[in-house]
Design a protein around this motif. Structure first.
Motif, PDB file in Angstrom:
ATOM      1  N   LEU A  15       0.827  -1.209   0.000  1.00 64.39           N
ATOM      2  CA  LEU A  15       0.000   0.000   0.000  1.00 64.39           C
ATOM      3  C   LEU A  15       0.862   1.259   0.000  1.00 64.39           C
ATOM      4  CD1 LEU A  15      -2.891  -0.926   2.468  1.00 64.39           C
ATOM      5  CD2 LEU A  15      -3.057  -0.550   0.002  1.00 64.39           C
ATOM      6  N   LEU A  16       1.911   1.272   0.815  1.00 63.68           N
ATOM      7  CA  LEU A  16       2.807   2.434   0.836  1.00 63.68           C
ATOM      8  C   LEU A  16       3.449   2.632  -0.532  1.00 63.68           C
ATOM      9  CD1 LEU A  16       4.217   4.732   2.350  1.00 63.68           C
ATOM     10  CD2 LEU A  16       5.908   3.058   3.153  1.00 63.68           C
ATOM     11  N   LEU A  17       3.780   1.555  -1.168  1.00 65.05           N
ATOM     12  CA  LEU A  17       4.436   1.587  -2.470  1.00 65.05           C
ATOM     13  C   LEU A  17       3.547   2.165  -3.568  1.00 65.05           C
ATOM     14  CD1 LEU A  17       7.005   0.552  -3.975  1.00 65.05           C
ATOM     15  CD2 LEU A  17       5.721  -1.530  -4.404  1.00 65.05           C
ATOM     16  N   ILE A  18       2.283   1.783  -3.592  1.00 63.70           N
ATOM     17  CA  ILE A  18       1.404   2.169  -4.702  1.00 63.70           C
ATOM     18  C   ILE A  18       0.389   3.242  -4.337  1.00 63.70           C
ATOM     19  CG2 ILE A  18       1.673  -0.070  -5.834  1.00 63.70           C
ATOM     20  CD1 ILE A  18      -1.141  -0.797  -4.804  1.00 63.70           C
ATOM     21  N   SER A  19       0.456   3.753  -3.131  1.00 65.98           N
ATOM     22  CA  SER A  19      -0.528   4.714  -2.642  1.00 65.98           C
ATOM     23  C   SER A  19      -0.508   6.028  -3.419  1.00 65.98           C
ATOM     24  CB  SER A  19      -0.258   5.006  -1.167  1.00 65.98           C
ATOM     25  OG  SER A  19      -1.139   5.991  -0.696  1.00 65.98           O
ATOM     26  N   PRO A  22       0.961   8.662  -0.152  1.00 62.35           N
ATOM     27  CA  PRO A  22       1.877   7.903   0.700  1.00 62.35           C
ATOM     28  C   PRO A  22       1.999   8.451   2.125  1.00 62.35           C
ATOM     29  CG  PRO A  22       3.045   8.917  -1.154  1.00 62.35           C
ATOM     30  CD  PRO A  22       1.598   9.177  -1.341  1.00 62.35           C
ATOM     31  N   LYS A  23       1.805   9.765   2.305  1.00 62.17           N
ATOM     32  CA  LYS A  23       1.885  10.328   3.650  1.00 62.17           C
ATOM     33  C   LYS A  23       0.779   9.761   4.538  1.00 62.17           C
ATOM     34  CE  LYS A  23       1.922  14.603   6.350  1.00 62.17           C
ATOM     35  NZ  LYS A  23       1.705  13.824   7.523  1.00 62.17           N
ATOM     36  N   GLU A  24      -0.431   9.662   3.994  1.00 62.44           N
ATOM     37  CA  GLU A  24      -1.545   9.098   4.758  1.00 62.44           C
ATOM     38  C   GLU A  24      -1.273   7.633   5.104  1.00 62.44           C
ATOM     39  OE1 GLU A  24      -6.136   7.874   3.905  1.00 62.44           O
ATOM     40  OE2 GLU A  24      -5.503   9.862   3.215  1.00 62.44           O
ATOM     41  N   THR A  25      -0.753   6.869   4.151  1.00 61.30           N
ATOM     42  CA  THR A  25      -0.436   5.461   4.387  1.00 61.30           C
ATOM     43  C   THR A  25       0.658   5.337   5.433  1.00 61.30           C
ATOM     44  OG1 THR A  25      -1.052   4.946   2.113  1.00 61.30           O
ATOM     45  CG2 THR A  25       0.237   3.287   3.295  1.00 61.30           C
ATOM     46  N   LYS A  26       1.684   6.178   5.330  1.00 59.72           N
ATOM     47  CA  LYS A  26       2.776   6.127   6.311  1.00 59.72           C
ATOM     48  C   LYS A  26       2.266   6.506   7.699  1.00 59.72           C
ATOM     49  CE  LYS A  26       7.562   7.320   7.051  1.00 59.72           C
ATOM     50  NZ  LYS A  26       8.685   8.153   6.714  1.00 59.72           N
ATOM     51  N   ASP A  27       1.355   7.457   7.774  1.00 64.44           N
ATOM     52  CA  ASP A  27       0.753   7.825   9.059  1.00 64.44           C
ATOM     53  C   ASP A  27       0.005   6.637   9.664  1.00 64.44           C
ATOM     54  OD1 ASP A  27       1.772  10.394   8.819  1.00 64.44           O
ATOM     55  OD2 ASP A  27      -0.145  11.297   8.225  1.00 64.44           O
ATOM     56  N   GLY A  33       2.618   1.817  15.527  1.00 65.14           N
ATOM     57  CA  GLY A  33       3.890   1.743  16.240  1.00 65.14           C
ATOM     58  C   GLY A  33       5.000   1.158  15.379  1.00 65.14           C
ATOM     59  N   TRP A  34       4.782   1.131  14.081  1.00 59.63           N
ATOM     60  CA  TRP A  34       5.743   0.584  13.138  1.00 59.63           C
ATOM     61  C   TRP A  34       6.558   1.705  12.503  1.00 59.63           C
ATOM     62  CZ3 TRP A  34       2.473  -3.347   9.831  1.00 59.63           C
ATOM     63  CH2 TRP A  34       1.964  -4.338  10.676  1.00 59.63           C
ATOM     64  N   ARG A  35       7.596   1.317  11.784  1.00 57.94           N
ATOM     65  CA  ARG A  35       8.424   2.273  11.046  1.00 57.94           C
ATOM     66  C   ARG A  35       8.403   1.918   9.565  1.00 57.94           C
ATOM     67  NH1 ARG A  35      13.567   1.347  14.631  1.00 57.94           N
ATOM     68  NH2 ARG A  35      12.402  -0.534  15.067  1.00 57.94           N
ATOM     69  N   ALA A  36       8.535   2.962   8.723  1.00 53.28           N
ATOM     70  CA  ALA A  36       8.480   2.728   7.279  1.00 53.28           C
ATOM     71  C   ALA A  36       9.264   3.801   6.536  1.00 53.28           C
ATOM     72  CB  ALA A  36       7.033   2.720   6.799  1.00 53.28           C
ATOM     73  N   CYS A  37       9.704   3.446   5.337  1.00 51.94           N
ATOM     74  CA  CYS A  37      10.328   4.412   4.439  1.00 51.94           C
ATOM     75  C   CYS A  37      10.065   3.965   3.009  1.00 51.94           C
ATOM     76  CB  CYS A  37      11.830   4.551   4.699  1.00 51.94           C
ATOM     77  SG  CYS A  37      12.834   3.132   4.221  1.00 51.94           S
ATOM     78  N   SER A  38      10.281   4.878   2.073  1.00 53.05           N
ATOM     79  CA  SER A  38      10.105   4.540   0.662  1.00 53.05           C
ATOM     80  C   SER A  38      11.093   5.354  -0.159  1.00 53.05           C
ATOM     81  CB  SER A  38       8.668   4.812   0.210  1.00 53.05           C
ATOM     82  OG  SER A  38       8.335   6.164   0.416  1.00 53.05           O
TER      83      SER A  38
END
Length: 147
Positions: A15-19, A22-27, A33-38
């Motif tokens: 989802l983060l990849l194709i959103s 992406p800011k909403e998905t990362k939020d 409580g997870w971490r993410a980057c793209s």
């Protein structure tokens, strides 16, 4: 060991990849409580794809540089995702193929029992083909590994 359907780490990575947002998905990911980057990477060398993803994961505190188990888990998730992108043969330039990819990395606890620990997911989406503009097609891959 029960996977929590609301905490499917691979789904969040895709989802983060194709959103479209992406800011909403990362939020949403961070609320768990997870971490993410793209990011993005393009190359004829698989090693450069691996290096770009590893660098982004370290710079965004997804994995700690000094802990081998974290780097090792990330590496295996990247290779599994690359196998999806390259249809099982992690070769690019040596067989005259190039990729233009977006990537996402997500780290978190997807199981109901927190003792199952943290997992890491890597997703890749973009194009693969001959190193000639217009001679490529879409591709996607995902890898998940425990830390």
């Amino acid at each position: 060991m029960t996977l929590n359907n609301d905490r499917r780490i691979g789904r969040y990575a895709v989802l983060l990849l194709i959103s479209e947002d992406p800011k909403e998905t990362k939020d949403s990911i961070e609320r768990l409580g997870w971490r993410a980057c793209s990011g993005k990477v393009g190359s004829m060398e698989a090693s450069k794809v691996v290096a770009a993803i590893e660098t982004a994961a370290r710079k965004n505190d997804i994995v700690q540089t000094g802990l081998y188990r974290e780097s090792h888990a990330l590496y295996h998730a990247i290779i599994e995702a690359l196998q999806g992108v390259t249809r099982g043969q992690v070769q690019l330039g040596s067989v005259l193929r190039t990729v233009g990819l977006r990537f996402a990395v997500v780290r978190g606890k997807p199981y109901n029992n927190s003792e199952e620990g943290e997992w890491i997911a890597v997703s890749l989406y973009g194009t693969i083909g001959a190193p000639i503009k217009g001679a490529e097609h879409e591709t996607i891959g995902m890898g998940i590994n425990h830390i």
